[in-house]
Design a protein around this motif. Structure first.
Motif, short mmCIF file in Angstrom:
data_model
loop_
_atom_site.label_atom_id
_atom_site.label_comp_id
_atom_site.label_asym_id
_atom_site.label_seq_id
_atom_site.Cartn_x
_atom_site.Cartn_y
_atom_site.Cartn_z
N ALA A 175 -29.40 -6.34 -41.99
CA ALA A 175 -30.33 -5.88 -40.95
C ALA A 175 -31.74 -5.69 -41.51
CB ALA A 175 -29.82 -4.58 -40.35
N VAL A 176 -31.83 -5.22 -42.74
CA VAL A 176 -33.13 -4.98 -43.35
C VAL A 176 -33.77 -6.29 -43.81
CG1 VAL A 176 -34.31 -3.80 -45.27
CG2 VAL A 176 -32.44 -2.67 -44.06
N PHE A 177 -32.95 -7.30 -44.09
CA PHE A 177 -33.46 -8.58 -44.60
C PHE A 177 -33.53 -9.67 -43.53
CE2 PHE A 177 -33.07 -6.58 -48.62
CZ PHE A 177 -33.87 -7.29 -49.49
N GLY A 178 -33.75 -9.25 -42.28
CA GLY A 178 -34.10 -10.23 -41.27
C GLY A 178 -33.05 -10.63 -40.28
N LEU A 179 -31.83 -10.09 -40.38
CA LEU A 179 -30.77 -10.50 -39.45
C LEU A 179 -31.14 -10.19 -38.01
CD1 LEU A 179 -26.97 -10.21 -39.70
CD2 LEU A 179 -28.07 -8.92 -37.88
N VAL A 211 -23.60 6.46 -39.88
CA VAL A 211 -24.79 6.71 -40.69
C VAL A 211 -24.83 5.79 -41.91
CG1 VAL A 211 -23.71 8.53 -42.10
CG2 VAL A 211 -26.19 8.54 -41.74
N ILE A 212 -23.67 5.33 -42.38
CA ILE A 212 -23.63 4.42 -43.52
C ILE A 212 -24.27 3.09 -43.15
CG2 ILE A 212 -22.11 3.17 -45.08
CD1 ILE A 212 -20.15 5.50 -44.86
N PHE A 213 -23.98 2.58 -41.93
CA PHE A 213 -24.50 1.29 -41.49
C PHE A 213 -25.96 1.38 -41.03
CE2 PHE A 213 -19.90 1.21 -40.86
CZ PHE A 213 -19.57 0.06 -41.55
N PHE A 214 -26.36 2.56 -40.56
CA PHE A 214 -27.72 2.74 -40.07
C PHE A 214 -28.62 3.43 -41.09
CE2 PHE A 214 -25.38 1.85 -36.29
CZ PHE A 214 -26.27 1.23 -35.43
N GLY A 215 -28.04 3.83 -42.23
CA GLY A 215 -28.83 4.50 -43.25
C GLY A 215 -29.95 3.62 -43.78
N THR A 216 -29.67 2.30 -43.90
CA THR A 216 -30.73 1.39 -44.37
C THR A 216 -31.89 1.34 -43.38
OG1 THR A 216 -29.47 -0.42 -43.36
CG2 THR A 216 -29.17 -0.05 -45.73
N ASN A 255 -41.11 4.10 -43.75
CA ASN A 255 -42.22 3.34 -44.37
C ASN A 255 -41.92 2.86 -45.79
OD1 ASN A 255 -43.92 3.61 -42.06
ND2 ASN A 255 -44.47 5.69 -42.73
N TYR A 256 -40.65 2.63 -46.08
CA TYR A 256 -40.28 1.95 -47.32
C TYR A 256 -40.04 0.48 -47.01
CZ TYR A 256 -39.53 6.62 -49.28
OH TYR A 256 -39.69 7.92 -49.70
N ASP A 257 -40.43 -0.44 -47.93
CA ASP A 257 -40.19 -1.86 -47.68
C ASP A 257 -38.71 -2.19 -47.93
OD1 ASP A 257 -39.69 -2.43 -50.43
OD2 ASP A 257 -41.81 -2.83 -50.80
N LYS A 258 -38.31 -3.43 -47.65
CA LYS A 258 -36.89 -3.79 -47.70
C LYS A 258 -36.30 -3.68 -49.11
CE LYS A 258 -38.09 -8.72 -47.69
NZ LYS A 258 -37.98 -9.99 -46.91
#
Length: 477
Positions: free
Chosen positions: A56-60, A278-283, A290-293
């Motif tokens: 999810a964080v890397f563009g999915l 929360v494990i799946f949405f923690g990222t 405001n942290y990058d991937k």
């Protein structure tokens, strides 16, 4: 030792006992063969599950054009597949050689995981996620059964803790793996697709290894001598364990349906898995601060390390307080409870505080492991054990379907509804564990009064008795 009633599965053990040293040697051999294979499979299973959060964080989300609650449904819909599969798997795990059946499902789930790299829209991705849930549905219930076949009750907490501990370990390694893939990926293929291909290929390869190397029963343990196999059977008989029987008992089905303690296990699975989203949405939560991937992947890794540490604390607690496993479970539950409270109360400006709170809130793998450990210790009977294990995973699936619906990406990074739900669930869970503790305590007291303490020297091994039918059985709590 000789056969009784013409049934080679029913053995009467007369005064033949193995020394403590021999038992320890045999247990070490089991730990060196059976346990590592279970650990690797469980690690790969959880790595597959966690891959969605990293992707999810890397563009999915952007590449598949996900909108609204579609990402939440990508998380939930996996468990629809598992839920559909649980019913047939109850029957198949009671009819087929357990380890062979599981090995085939491992190969299939690896192949399906690789297929997750192919879809280009929500519909295609969701369809493959359902199939992935179906193929993974048998592993966890079967591993609880395998643990109770090879290990005595006093060994369950530690062994289930070891293979269950692969969950948080996968959190650590998975986030670092995604970080590395993201840094070196080829522009012709998205990094999240590479992650699914790699995880699936590793899983299928090990499925073949599992089929070849994992013995179906202690009778067929290739790594034990004939005498060592006999020692395993004798030590399990003293623990009131009948082994893995390839048959299905309708009488045990009826008993399970009316067993209050069995339904407690289902409730535990449901309540304890609801906050697990929360494990799946923690990222996404960390990324929304405001942290990058790449920073998000590095900040996700400590979550698994803390969960692993809490699991170790729980296992040590069970070893130090073996008669108070429910108390240890309640104390461990306080950690994610505090994490949810902090997520609810800290201001968004306290970014490091919120990140650390998400780590604490993610500490539910150890709780699920302890529930599985209690189930392995307190359920007897081949069909009944399969049913109760499936009860737990049905509850888990329903909780994992419902939980993510309160964690929509648009609510990041606060996720008020999801955090409030998690806080409520942990309070209810603590109450239910206290009730279960009381039920087991009263049942043991009742059996002590009615049957007294067993002092006989002749016992029967191999009989497929349930915990209710075996009057010498005592529940762990």
């Amino acid at each position: 030792m000789h056969h009784a009633n013409g049934d080679p599965d029913v053995l009467i053990l007369l005064g033949e006992d193995s020394s403590v040293d021999n038992e320890k040697r045999v247990r070490r051999k089991i730990d060196c063969v059976i346990l590592p294979m279970m650990c690797i499979v469980y690690f790969l299973q959880y790595l597959d599950k966690l891959s969605l959060g990293y992707a999810a964080v890397f563009g999915l989300i952007e590449d598949l054009g996900l909108q609204g609650s579609q990402y939440s449904w990508c998380t939930s819909i996996f468990y629809f597949g598992q839920l559909v599969a649980e019913g047939p798997f109850i029957y198949l795990m009671g009819r087929l050689p357990l380890t062979r059946f599981i090995a085939v499902t491992i190969v299939l789930w690896g192949a399906v995981c690789m297929c997750l790299a192919a879809p280009t829209n929500f519909a295609g991705f969701a369809a493959v996620r359902v199939l992935l849930g179906v193929t993974e549905g048998a592993v966890s219930p079967a591993f609880v059964t395998i643990t109770s076949i090879w290990y005595k009750k006093e060994d369950h907490a530690l062994r289930v803790g070891i293979w269950g501990g692969m969950n948080p370990l996968a959190q650590v390694i998975g986030s670092l793996l995604m970080y590395g893939i993201g840094k070196i990926h080829h522009p012709s293929i998205e990094p999240w697709r590479v992650l699914f291909l790699l995880c699936g290929a590793l899983t299928s390869v090990f499925g073949v290894v599992f089929y070849i190397a994992m013995p179906s029963t202690p009778h067929k343990a290739w790594f034990l001598t004939p005498r060592e196999r006999q020692i395993v059977l004798e030590r399990m008989e003293r623990d009131r364990e009948g082994g893995d029987k390839v048959k299905f008992s309708w009488a045990q089905v009826r008993e399970t349906l009316f067993d209050t303690k069995a339904w407690f296990i289902l409730l535990f699975g449901f309540i304890a898995s609801m906050p697990g989203a929360v494990i799946f949405f923690g990222t996404i939560l960390i990324n929304g601060l405001n942290y990058d991937k790449f920073q998000t992947m590095l900040l996700t890794a400590p979550s698994g390390a803390i969960s692993l540490g809490m699991l170790c604390v729980a296992m040590i607690g069970c070893s130090v307080l073996p008669k108070y496993r429910c108390l240890v479970l309640i104390l461990v539950t306080i950690v994610p409870l505090v994490g949810n409270i902090l997520l609810l109360k800290l201001p968004l400006s306290a970014t490091w505080g919120l990140v650390a709170s998400s780590w604490l809130a993610s500490c539910n793998p150890g709780i699920l492991v302890m529930i599985m450990s209690l189930s392995a210790s307190n359920i007897k009977g081949n069909t009944k054990r399969a049913m109760v294990n499936t009860y737990f995973f049905i509850g888990l699936c329903v909780g994992c379907i419902a939980g993510p619906q309160l964690w929509e990406p648009s609510a990041a990074p606060r996720f008020f509804s999801g955090v409030t739900m998690g806080l409520s669930c942990w309070c209810v869970f603590i109450f239910l564990v206290g009730l279960y503790w009381g039920f087991c305590y009263l049942e043991n007291r009742k059996r002590d009064r009615e049957q007294g303490v067993h002092s006989g020297t002749e016992t029967y091994a191999g009989e497929d008795l349930t915990d209710k039918e075996d009057v010498l059985f005592r529940y762990s709590y």
